[in-house]
Design an enzyme around this catalytic site. Structure first.
Site, PDB file in Angstrom:
ATOM      1  N   ASP A  42       0.845  -1.208   0.000  1.00  0.00           N
ATOM      2  CA  ASP A  42       0.000   0.000   0.000  1.00  0.00           C
ATOM      3  C   ASP A  42       0.877   1.255   0.000  1.00  0.00           C
ATOM      4  OD1 ASP A  42       0.872  -0.228   2.612  1.00  0.00           O
ATOM      5  OD2 ASP A  42      -1.129  -0.070   3.516  1.00  0.00           O
ATOM      6  N   SER A  43       2.197   1.069   0.128  1.00  0.00           N
ATOM      7  CA  SER A  43       3.134   2.186  -0.079  1.00  0.00           C
ATOM      8  C   SER A  43       3.012   2.732  -1.499  1.00  0.00           C
ATOM      9  CB  SER A  43       4.576   1.735   0.190  1.00  0.00           C
ATOM     10  OG  SER A  43       4.881   0.560  -0.511  1.00  0.00           O
ATOM     11  N   ASP A  81      -1.126  -5.905  -0.649  1.00  0.00           N
ATOM     12  CA  ASP A  81      -1.621  -5.360   0.614  1.00  0.00           C
ATOM     13  C   ASP A  81      -3.118  -5.119   0.567  1.00  0.00           C
ATOM     14  OD1 ASP A  81       0.345  -5.148   2.542  1.00  0.00           O
ATOM     15  OD2 ASP A  81       1.073  -3.213   1.825  1.00  0.00           O
ATOM     16  N   LYS A 110      -1.673  -9.372   2.235  1.00  0.00           N
ATOM     17  CA  LYS A 110      -1.028  -9.004   3.501  1.00  0.00           C
ATOM     18  C   LYS A 110      -1.938  -8.045   4.234  1.00  0.00           C
ATOM     19  CE  LYS A 110       2.864  -6.302   3.689  1.00  0.00           C
ATOM     20  NZ  LYS A 110       2.349  -5.086   4.356  1.00  0.00           N
ATOM     21  N   GLU A 179       8.215  -4.863  11.002  1.00  0.00           N
ATOM     22  CA  GLU A 179       8.703  -3.558  10.536  1.00  0.00           C
ATOM     23  C   GLU A 179       9.135  -2.675  11.704  1.00  0.00           C
ATOM     24  OE1 GLU A 179       6.193  -1.621   7.672  1.00  0.00           O
ATOM     25  OE2 GLU A 179       7.399   0.209   7.694  1.00  0.00           O
TER      26      GLU A 179
HETATM   27  O1  KIV Z   1       3.510  -1.225   1.698  1.00  0.00           O
HETATM   28  C1  KIV Z   1       4.681  -1.575   1.890  1.00  0.00           C
HETATM   29  O2  KIV Z   1       5.609  -1.147   1.194  1.00  0.00           O
HETATM   30  C2  KIV Z   1       4.949  -2.489   2.979  1.00  0.00           C
HETATM   31  C3  KIV Z   1       6.379  -2.742   3.328  1.00  0.00           C
HETATM   32  C4  KIV Z   1       6.873  -1.621   4.160  1.00  0.00           C
HETATM   33  C5  KIV Z   1       6.578  -4.048   3.975  1.00  0.00           C
HETATM   34  O3  KIV Z   1       4.051  -2.984   3.590  1.00  0.00           O
END
Ligand code: KIV
Length: 263
Positions: A42-43, A81, A110, A179
């Site tokens: 979700d980043s 995510d 996730k 994390e």
């Molecule tokens: O969204 C993301 O990039 C993540 C990583 C920080 C593991 O969940």
């Protein structure tokens, strides 16, 4: 990779590598590397859309990027995510969100944290949707955590993370992300689990590592937290390439005969 390979790698003490990926072109390139797993994180809301945090990621956004990555990723294992609140509604709505990500091309989803999610995790895994857990600094909770800071530094928090990791494993998670927690805690958690723990800002003793694509390739101009190592100076190479292009247009060096059609 399939979900059993994650545990096999842990048993063989072989570190797991994961990298975020959000688009077709990058997925095509990553498909030619030995990286084990791609995470459509979700980043994406930050790296590809310029939002300041992950709370702006939507299910449509995640599905759109998951589908693009799937088209380029060959047989790489893809985890997507579940975005902010998409798994905190009714069971039926939560399952529909996970279903949409799987149908967009993910092989697993996730989701962040354990509290309130265990029943859903059980239901998803029993329904054919593998789940990766995520503990520690979980950005979707940033406002209840009081900001973005290292987690598990005091005894109570550390104990909660240890307990939650076991609960996630028991609920059926095939692996989890840790994390921004102290290295010693990450080591204890990893050693307590049968399934692998993949770290980011969690030190060297986890069963694998994940980094954001833009961070590790040096493409992120604004953000360089302590835990990030840049493995190339991507932004300089990017700018140099563009400057060379501009200069060769100006000098008349491009296009040359080899780039032109005859009649
Ligand atoms: O969204 C993301 O990039 C993540 C990583 C920080 C593991 O969940």
């Amino acid at each position: 990779m399939n979900i059993f390979d994650f545990t096999k790698k842990k048993q063989a003490a072989e570190k797991i590598s994961m990298i975020t990926c959000y688009d077709y072109t990058s997925a095509r390139i990553l498909a030619q590397t030995s990286v084990d797993c791609l995470l459509v994180g979700d980043s994406v809301a930050m790296t590809m859309h310029g939002f300041k945090d992950t709370l702006s990621a939507t299910l449509d956004m995640m599905c759109f990027h998951t589908a693009a990555v799937r088209r380029g990723a060959g047989d790489k294992f893809i985890v997507s995510d579940m975005p902010f609140l998409s798994y905190r509604k009714s069971l039926s709505s939560n399952v529909s969100a996970a279903q949409a990500l799987m149908q967009a091309g993910a092989q697993a989803v996730k989701l962040e944290n354990a509290a309130g999610n265990l029943r859903l995790i059980r239901h998803l895994t029993e329904s054919g949707i593998p789940v990766m857990g995520h503990l520690g600094l979980t950005m979707q909770l940033m406002h209840t955590l009081g900001g973005l800071k290292v987690q598990g530094k005091n005894q109570d928090d550390a104990e909660r993370i240890r307990r939650d990791a076991l609960l996630l494993q028991e609920a059926g998670c095939f692996s989890l992300v840790l994390e921004c927690i102290p290295s010693r805690l990450a080591r204890e958690v990893s050693e307590s689990l049968i399934v692998p723990a993949i770290g980011i800002g969690a030190g060297p003793h986890t069963d694998g590592q994940v980094l954001v694509f833009q961070d590790l390739l040096g493409l992120n101009l604004d953000f360089r937290p302590r835990f990030v190592k840049t493995f190339m100076d991507g932004s300089s190479q990017f700018k140099n390439g563009v400057e060379e292009y501009v200069q060769s247009i100006k000098s008349g060096g491009f296009p040359s005969d080899e780039h032109c059609y005859g009649n």
